[in-house]
Write a protein that holds these residues in place. Structure first.
Motif, short mmCIF file in Angstrom:
data_model
loop_
_atom_site.label_atom_id
_atom_site.label_comp_id
_atom_site.label_asym_id
_atom_site.label_seq_id
_atom_site.Cartn_x
_atom_site.Cartn_y
_atom_site.Cartn_z
N MET A 1 25.94 68.95 36.05
CA MET A 1 24.99 68.02 36.42
C MET A 1 24.67 68.10 37.70
N CYS A 2 23.51 67.83 38.42
CA CYS A 2 23.10 68.16 39.51
C CYS A 2 23.41 66.74 40.35
N THR A 3 23.57 66.90 41.65
CA THR A 3 23.86 66.03 42.64
C THR A 3 22.98 64.60 42.45
N GLY A 4 21.72 64.87 42.06
CA GLY A 4 20.72 63.87 42.34
C GLY A 4 20.97 62.77 40.95
N LYS A 5 21.39 63.59 39.94
CA LYS A 5 21.40 62.85 38.53
C LYS A 5 22.97 62.01 38.72
N CYS A 6 23.82 62.62 39.45
CA CYS A 6 25.18 62.27 39.56
C CYS A 6 25.24 60.97 40.41
N SER A 7 24.26 61.00 41.55
CA SER A 7 24.07 59.92 42.23
C SER A 7 23.34 58.38 41.50
N GLN A 8 22.50 59.07 40.77
CA GLN A 8 21.74 58.02 39.76
C GLN A 8 22.92 57.25 38.84
N PHE A 9 23.74 58.21 38.55
CA PHE A 9 24.94 57.58 37.53
C PHE A 9 25.87 56.59 38.26
N ILE A 10 26.04 57.15 39.49
CA ILE A 10 27.18 56.33 40.34
C ILE A 10 26.50 54.89 40.71
N GLY A 11 25.21 55.17 41.18
CA GLY A 11 24.45 53.71 41.74
C GLY A 11 24.29 52.87 40.57
N ILE A 12 24.28 53.05 39.12
CA ILE A 12 24.30 52.45 38.11
C ILE A 12 25.27 51.82 37.73
N SER A 13 26.43 52.55 37.94
CA SER A 13 27.67 52.10 37.74
C SER A 13 28.22 51.12 38.61
N LEU A 14 27.82 51.37 39.87
CA LEU A 14 28.43 50.15 40.80
C LEU A 14 27.66 48.63 40.57
N TYR A 15 26.50 48.81 40.05
CA TYR A 15 25.93 47.52 39.89
C TYR A 15 26.73 46.51 39.24
N PRO A 16 27.20 46.84 37.85
CA PRO A 16 27.96 45.66 37.19
C PRO A 16 29.16 45.51 38.12
N LEU A 17 29.79 46.39 38.43
CA LEU A 17 31.24 46.07 39.44
C LEU A 17 30.85 45.21 40.46
N ALA A 18 29.75 45.33 41.46
CA ALA A 18 29.44 44.42 42.19
C ALA A 18 29.16 42.98 41.72
N LEU A 19 28.56 42.95 40.80
CA LEU A 19 28.24 41.90 40.13
C LEU A 19 29.59 41.05 39.40
N LEU A 20 30.41 41.79 39.19
CA LEU A 20 31.69 41.31 38.46
C LEU A 20 32.43 40.59 39.63
N SER A 21 32.52 41.41 40.99
CA SER A 21 33.07 40.76 42.11
C SER A 21 32.63 39.57 42.62
N ILE A 22 31.44 39.32 42.52
CA ILE A 22 30.71 38.52 43.30
C ILE A 22 30.96 37.17 42.33
N ILE A 23 31.08 37.38 40.90
CA ILE A 23 31.08 36.29 39.99
C ILE A 23 32.33 35.76 40.05
N CYS A 24 33.59 36.87 40.22
CA CYS A 24 35.06 36.32 40.23
C CYS A 24 35.21 35.65 41.59
N ASN A 25 34.66 35.86 42.54
CA ASN A 25 34.89 35.25 43.84
C ASN A 25 34.46 33.71 43.74
N ILE A 26 33.09 33.57 43.24
CA ILE A 26 32.67 32.39 43.12
C ILE A 26 33.53 31.63 42.16
N PHE A 27 34.10 31.99 41.05
CA PHE A 27 34.92 31.38 39.90
C PHE A 27 36.15 30.85 40.91
N LEU A 28 36.68 31.60 41.82
CA LEU A 28 38.02 31.24 42.28
C LEU A 28 37.99 29.99 43.18
N PHE A 29 36.66 29.55 43.73
CA PHE A 29 36.36 28.48 44.36
C PHE A 29 36.41 27.25 43.41
#
Length: 196
Positions: A1-29
């Protein structure tokens, strides 16, 4: 796998994790999924766990990871930033993501260790597990100390644990992107077009 495609995979994987973090923090309020405790907190009463107000999930695991995720994802696109300069910038953005994930994870761990704010038997609001000699995390019999909000211990453990898991995964992905970006910066991104 080339580094460009790997970057794409990592970026896409980070989206739901960031969204999960935001939602969990909001629910904690909103302990017990009710707004009354947040309202009482704004009136000066002690109702919310201090670590919730540090916004580890929104700021750290959310925004500080989401912005790098967008750049990291676009670094992998051909013709966009798929070059050595783009990979170098992805190292910097991934380092920001590492800091955000560490912040979110640290706040989650502290929130888990210190326990929730709740009303105890005499009606006072405090953190009953803060100075306890035994860990409340492994002893569910201790959870009955908290009378209000209902199921606050399970609520806090579940959401802070989700924040911690998301932060750990974000940390690993961002560290991997630092290495991937370094490799792509030195060796190139394999962004050549395929022959038809």
């Amino acid at each position: 796998m080339c580094t460009g495609k790997c970057s794409q995979f990592i970026g896409i994987s980070l989206y739901p994790l960031a969204l999960l973090s935001i939602i969990c923090n909001i629910f904690l309020f909103f302990p017990d999924f009710q707004t009354i405790y947040s309202k009482e907190e704004t009136e000066g009463l002690y109702r919310l766990t201090d670590e919730v107000k540090y916004m580890g999930g929104v700021v750290g695991g959310g925004i500080m990871v989401l912005i790098p995720a967008i750049h990291i994802h676009s670094t992998g696109r051909q013709g966009c930033c798929a070059n050595r300069c783009g990979m170098f910038l992805s190292i910097i953005f991934a380092a920001v993501g590492v800091v955000g994930a560490l912040y979110s994870g640290t706040i989650a761990v502290v929130g888990l260790i210190r326990g929730p704010v709740c009303s105890v038997e005499d009606g006072t609001w405090s953190r009953p597990f803060l100075n306890s000699t035994t860990s409340y995390l492994g002893d569910s019999d201790l959870w009955d100390i908290c009378k209000e909000p209902e199921n606050i211990v399970e609520f806090n453990i579940g959401l802070f644990s989700a924040l911690l898991v998301a932060a750990c995964l974000e940390l690993l992905l961002c560290i991997f992107q630092v290495l991937n970006g370094l490799f792509g910066c030195i060796c190139g991104t394999c962004s050549h077009k395929e022959m038809a």
